[in-house]
Design an enzyme around this catalytic site. Structure first.
Site, PDB file in Angstrom:
ATOM      1  CG  HIS A   1      -2.004   1.022   1.150  1.00  0.00           C
ATOM      2  ND1 HIS A   1      -1.846   2.305   1.637  1.00  0.00           N
ATOM      3  CD2 HIS A   1      -3.262   0.958   0.629  1.00  0.00           C
ATOM      4  CE1 HIS A   1      -2.957   2.987   1.420  1.00  0.00           C
ATOM      5  NE2 HIS A   1      -3.832   2.201   0.820  1.00  0.00           N
TER       6      HIS A   1
ATOM      7  CG  ASP B   1      -8.126  -3.386  -3.404  1.00  0.00           C
ATOM      8  OD1 ASP B   1      -9.279  -2.916  -3.266  1.00  0.00           O
ATOM      9  OD2 ASP B   1      -7.165  -2.725  -3.824  1.00  0.00           O
TER      10      ASP B   1
END
Length: 443
Positions: free
Chosen positions: A324, A380
């Site tokens: 991320h 996700d």
């Protein structure tokens, strides 16, 4: 469109348009508005939300477990406080928009306002969606938001309070717009029967999405709870995420809220932003098919190696759902979603799939982390499995992201109007040459 001349000319153009990579360092230009250590370049001030994935000590960046704050309150506390209750997303939207947690009376009144605006204008669906369906639901949402402009008696009024009212109307209608876009698409392109339910005014946003999507309109309490949590954790993610930044940039020109939201939807459509959940879901499904749900750790390592070698799935070399831009050790949204998925997996008797994902997450993190650094998964990673258990089609994944993020977009839009107000006009450095004009007959 495939034109040989354009293709050849475009290839030739690189001789004139190339910007060498070293120029970015020479001129101290931050690619993607990011510093060399991965931190974002600060471009504004906000009190809406904060994304924390690292801290600095004596000038050194330190990785820490991630935290997400909405108006100073941790998202984990919001989700835990909600429990199995309804209207978690509505409470979250209230917090983001008004800056404080509502009382029971305030939440009921706010929810009743949203419910009042659930229905679309008369014949809106027939005129704007059914007669012109889109093969992509995000494009359909953009068209629908722009169409709502024409149903507004004063659409260009950008006063902060008027923007709030218009934004709440859009927020309330988004679940219906998203599901109707999906139903129109499968009716037109897949030749399936058209089943349209009206939104139920007594239902929460999450409940209405499930009701509108399913032919029989039914759902369980646990299903609605999981979707409610998903809307909560996607409601905002700081002022620097691409779609929110896009919204603020567009609205800073003084344009209407409909144009700003349409721009944000276009941003969120991108596979590097909101569309990433689809790629992750497809990758995990491909891995399951390749090695099976009861794969060993070695089998998982081998398929990860193939992905990194660009020899599996989309040959990109990327393991989606891991890593991320801000979170370094953990993504609090992923942790919350993981816990909720386990509960519904038990109800749906799909624990084998859940355990496969948790095992693959552990193995992949170990494979990808290096030099003593940890690696975070991201929201996700479990989103696809959650949507699958909720029987939500893949086409709806990113539109549901829009439904959730609308609260954050609106909060930042109003905040920027009230406390900044300047048109966003960052500078770029020209690094080309100055050239004389050559007459056409002499070229």
């Amino acid at each position: 469109m495939n034109n040989l001349f354009i293709a050849q000319t475009f290839g030739k153009s690189s001789n004139y348009t190339d910007i060498p990579n070293n120029l970015f360092k020479i001129h101290d230009v931050k690619k993607g508005l990011r510093n060399e250590d991965g931190t974002g370049v600060i471009v504004g001030l906000t009190r809406v939300s904060d994304v924390v994935g690292y801290e600095f000590e004596d000038g050194k960046k330190l990785n820490i477990p991630g935290k997400l704050y909405y108006r100073g309150i941790e998202i984990s506390d919001l989700v835990t406080g909600k429990g199995n209750g309804r209207y978690g997303y509505e409470e979250t939207a209230f917090l983001l928009l008004f800056g404080y947690l509502p009382s029971d009376k305030e939440l009921k009144e706010f929810t009743s306002v949203l419910q009042k605006y659930y229905p679309l204008p008369n014949e809106f669906f027939e005129r704007n969606m059914l007669r012109s369906p889109s093969s992509n639901l995000m494009n359909s949402l953009q068209k629908s938001i722009l169409a709502l402009y024409d149903y507004d008696n004063d659409p260009d009024n950008t006063d902060p309070y008027q923007t709030l009212l218009k934004g709440i109307n859009i927020l309330a209608k988004l679940p219906t717009l998203a599901v109707y876009a999906y139903q129109s698409k499968i009716h037109h392109y897949d030749r399936e029967s058209l089943v349209i339910h009206y939104p139920r005014p007594e239902y929460s946003m999450a409940e209405n999405i499930l009701h509108l999507l399913r032919r029989d309109g039914s759902f369980t309490e646990q299903e609605a709870n999981l979707l409610d949590v998903m809307l909560m954790i996607h409601a905002d993610h700081g002022g620097g995420n691409n779609s929110t930044f896009t919204n603020v940039v567009i609205s800073s020109t003084g344009t209407d809220i409909y144009s700003a939201i349409t721009g944000s939807i276009g941003s969120l459509k991108g596979p590097k932003h909101g569309g990433a959940n689809i790629r992750c879901s497809e990758m995990l499904s491909a891995i399951e098919q390749e090695i099976g749900l009861h794969a060993t750790e070695d089998q998982m390592k081998k398929v990860i190696g193939r992905i990194l070698s660009k020899d599996f799935y989309d040959n990109s070399g990327l393991v989606y759902g891991l890593g991320h831009a801000v979170y370094t050790v953990s993504d609090p949204r992923a942790d919350l979603l993981k816990d909720c998925c386990e509960k519904l997996a038990k109800e749906k008797k799909r624990l084998d799939e859940y355990e496969f994902l948790t095992k693959f997450e552990t193995v992949a993190k170990a494979c990808l982390a290096g030099n003593g650094k940890s690696l975070s998964n991201n929201v996700d990673f479990y989103s696809g499995f959650a949507y699958q258990m909720l029987q939500i089609p893949e086409d709806m994944y990113t539109p549901l992201f829009v439904c959730a993020r609308m609260a954050g977009w609106l909060a930042h839009n109003i905040e920027n109007k009230m406390y900044d107000g300047r048109i966003m006009r960052p500078a770029t450095k020209y690094v080309g040459e100055t050239n004389p004009y050559i007459k056409r007959e002499e070229r």
